[in-house]
Design a protein around this motif. Structure first.
Motif, PDB file in Angstrom:
ATOM      1  N   THR A   1       0.667  -4.565  10.473  1.00 14.38           N
ATOM      2  CA  THR A   1       0.238  -3.247   9.969  1.00 14.38           C
ATOM      3  C   THR A   1       0.115  -3.318   8.476  1.00 14.38           C
ATOM      4  OG1 THR A   1       1.552  -2.483  11.698  1.00 14.38           O
ATOM      5  CG2 THR A   1       0.711  -0.970  10.152  1.00 14.38           C
TER       6      THR A   1
ATOM      7  N   VAL B   1      -3.523  -2.575   6.649  1.00 11.57           N
ATOM      8  CA  VAL B   1      -3.781  -1.437   5.621  1.00 11.57           C
ATOM      9  C   VAL B   1      -4.158  -2.023   4.269  1.00 11.57           C
ATOM     10  CG1 VAL B   1      -2.564   0.082   4.135  1.00 11.57           C
ATOM     11  CG2 VAL B   1      -2.081   0.132   6.670  1.00 11.57           C
ATOM     12  N   THR B   2      -4.022  -3.221   4.076  1.00 13.47           N
ATOM     13  CA  THR B   2      -4.077  -3.588   2.737  1.00 13.47           C
ATOM     14  C   THR B   2      -5.579  -4.223   2.572  1.00 13.47           C
ATOM     15  OG1 THR B   2      -1.941  -4.728   2.494  1.00 13.47           O
ATOM     16  CG2 THR B   2      -3.686  -5.508   0.955  1.00 13.47           C
TER      17      THR B   2
ATOM     18  N   GLY C   1      -8.362  -1.289   2.679  1.00 11.78           N
ATOM     19  CA  GLY C   1      -8.064  -0.374   1.841  1.00 11.78           C
ATOM     20  C   GLY C   1      -9.181   0.357   0.859  1.00 11.78           C
TER      21      GLY C   1
ATOM     22  N   GLY D   1      -4.933   4.363   2.342  1.00  9.32           N
ATOM     23  CA  GLY D   1      -3.975   2.890   2.090  1.00  9.32           C
ATOM     24  C   GLY D   1      -4.433   2.114   0.861  1.00  9.32           C
TER      25      GLY D   1
ATOM     26  N   PRO E   1       0.426   0.898  -0.517  1.00 10.49           N
ATOM     27  CA  PRO E   1       1.390   1.019   0.596  1.00 10.49           C
ATOM     28  C   PRO E   1       1.293  -0.026   1.572  1.00 10.49           C
ATOM     29  CG  PRO E   1      -0.834   2.254   0.869  1.00 10.49           C
ATOM     30  CD  PRO E   1      -0.712   1.794  -0.792  1.00 10.49           C
ATOM     31  N   GLY E   2       0.381  -0.999   1.380  1.00 12.68           N
ATOM     32  CA  GLY E   2       0.268  -2.079   2.222  1.00 12.68           C
ATOM     33  C   GLY E   2       1.385  -3.002   1.805  1.00 12.68           C
TER      34      GLY E   2
ATOM     35  N   ASP F   1      -4.630   9.023   1.060  1.00 13.37           N
ATOM     36  CA  ASP F   1      -3.997   7.761   0.183  1.00 13.37           C
ATOM     37  C   ASP F   1      -2.570   8.004  -0.245  1.00 13.37           C
ATOM     38  OD1 ASP F   1      -6.383   5.728  -0.174  1.00 13.37           O
ATOM     39  OD2 ASP F   1      -7.071   7.853  -0.325  1.00 13.37           O
TER      40      ASP F   1
ATOM     41  N   VAL G   1       0.128   8.517   2.535  1.00 14.13           N
ATOM     42  CA  VAL G   1       0.595   7.235   3.134  1.00 14.13           C
ATOM     43  C   VAL G   1       1.587   6.423   2.275  1.00 14.13           C
ATOM     44  CG1 VAL G   1      -0.081   4.756   3.733  1.00 14.13           C
ATOM     45  CG2 VAL G   1      -1.509   6.816   4.590  1.00 14.13           C
ATOM     46  N   THR G   2       1.229   6.265   0.888  1.00  9.19           N
ATOM     47  CA  THR G   2       1.998   5.808   0.073  1.00  9.19           C
ATOM     48  C   THR G   2       3.297   6.527  -0.109  1.00  9.19           C
ATOM     49  OG1 THR G   2      -0.112   5.272  -1.283  1.00  9.19           O
ATOM     50  CG2 THR G   2       1.897   4.743  -2.298  1.00  9.19           C
TER      51      THR G   2
END
Lengths: 237, 110, 87
Positions: free
Chosen positions: A122, A126-127, A130, A135, A139-140, C57, C60-61
């Motif tokens: 996951t 997400v990375t 991006g 994301g 966050p990744g 964004d 999520v972070t």
């Protein structure tokens, strides 16, 4: 008395902020829309357009990794310095795991290894996406670090190979700077996008931005994993 | 509406930062201050009826996006926040190893 | 029936009230672990606030970092400070 002064200071801060708000918006001379603000130019493209000025479908990504990429370079440097500080304060030559007072059984150890893969994938998803979906690298990378946290919690003797994380982090940071210098040679200035932008909305688009975001994800993930390792160990006295 | 909650969170964070005497409580107050500040910065760019600033296949021709610049600033601010929190907590652990307490008032006695 | 905008407004008011109450509890609770849990809940509610204000964004972070990693770091610090040199 001291509490009363603190209350007075907090109330003064609130009153100052509310006085600076006019009609519930801070910058109401621009109107409600982004028209007329600096941000108007950031979103200047369409879905499916070929080779626009800035590639990503996600405008926040195009600000973080393209227009203000130098800011982001400074920001991951701040994160690096803070993880270095944590390692300086908590690390030592001889370390052992912090005793959490809890011994996981066989099922938990095996099951958490299956879950580790799902959380890691996951984070990688997400990375990599991006520049298309919400994301990205930050966050990744944090998701990659939380998969390491799951391994630490589910096995009370587990230690990650922290030296590998350090190498990964240094390589990712150096590659970021090298991509910036390549922009200096192939285009006009530091960290400029020198690849083709492609079609807005495709996975392989936006030039160097997915590369930079993957590097940021690796760097953030390895740094936060190092911080977690430092917090879950203690020095042998 | 949410920006007023953010202002109250800012005030509560500053109040906690000035009155608490426990190191962990001070770091918690700093986190509350940070959450309030992030909500406030996001609320500056928001207006009613705006769209999230992402192009998809269903985006209309002249999209009415909210301001993306505060969101980019807050995105980096959150990650810096975890760095400062980790550094503060590491310092708190060192303080506890040296003095045996987390309370600022009891530290000078030994 | 409420339409979408009115539902969002009611949601904003509920989130705002809960966030202020949770921040007050986090600052004033006597137990440190309870304060950390209130901070985690406050962070989770702020995620809903970010989604309402069209910032996915940031949401999520904040969901990964604010309410996951920071809470675990606080809990590890509390676990580490409970044993060494108890007075």
């Amino acid at each position: 008395m001291k509490n009363f002064l603190a209350l007075l200071a907090a109330l003064g801060l609130g009153v100052l902020i509310i006085l600076s708000l006019q009609n519930n918006t801070l910058f109401n001379e621009y109107g409600e829309d982004v028209t007329g603000r600096d941000s108007e130019e950031y979103g200047d493209r369409e879905y499916g357009e070929e080779n626009p000025a800035s590639g990503p479908a996600n405008i926040v990504t195009s600000i973080v990794a393209d227009f203000r990429s130098f800011d982001t370079l400074g920001e991951i440097t701040v994160l690096f310095v803070s993880s270095l500080g944590v390692a300086l304060l908590l690390g030592g030559t001889k370390q052992k795991r912090l005793d959490l007072g809890f011994h996981p059984n066989f099922m938990l150890r095996i099951g958490s290894k299956a879950l580790f893969g799902i959380i890691l994938m996951t984070g990688v998803y997400v990375t990599i996406h991006g520049h298309l979906t919400p994301g990205g690298g930050f966050p990744g990378g944090a998701m990659i670090a939380s998969s390491m946290l799951l391994l630490y919690l589910a096995d009370d003797t587990f230690r990650a190979k922290i030296k590998g994380f350090k190498i990964l982090e240094s390589v990712a940071g150096s590659l970021y700077v090298l991509i910036g210098i390549a922009g200096l040679f192939f285009a006009d200035y530091f960290l400029e996008n020198f690849l083709n932008n492609g079609v807005v909305g495709d996975l392989l688009s936006a030039g160097i931005i997915p590369l930079i975001y993957v590097l940021i994800g690796l760097k953030v993930g390895s740094e936060i994993s190092g911080v977690i390792d430092n917090f879950l160990t203690e020095e042998v006295v | 509406m949410l920006q007023f909650a953010a202002i109250i969170l800012l005030m509560l964070g500053l109040y906690g930062l000035l009155t608490q005497r426990n190191v962990i409580k001070i770091i918690i107050s700093l986190n509350i201050l940070e959450i309030g500040l992030n909500l406030f910065i996001i609320s500056v760019g928001y207006f009613e009826g705006g769209l999230a600033p992402i192009f998809t296949s269903e985006t209309p021709a002249n999209p009415n996006f909210v301001d993306p610049l505060p969101q980019a600033l807050v995105l980096t601010a959150i990650v810096i926040g975890v760095g400062t929190t980790a550094l503060g907590l590491a310092l708190a652990r060192k303080i506890y190893q040296k003095y045996g307490t987390l309370n600022l008032d009891e530290m000078g006695e030994n | 029936m409420l339409d979408n905008i009115e539902v969002l407004q009611v949601l904003e008011i509920v989130i705002a009230v809960f966030m202020v109450v949770l921040a007050f509890l986090a600052i004033n609770s006597k137990s440190l672990i309870k304060a950390v849990m209130f901070l985690s809940a406050l962070s989770m509610l702020s995620v809903i606030g970010f989604v309402v204000m069209q910032a996915p964004d940031v949401a999520v972070t904040e969901a990964v970092i604010g309410s996951g990693l920071v809470t675990s770091l606080f809990v590890f610090t509390l676990l580490a400070t409970k044993k060494v040199g108890v007075k």
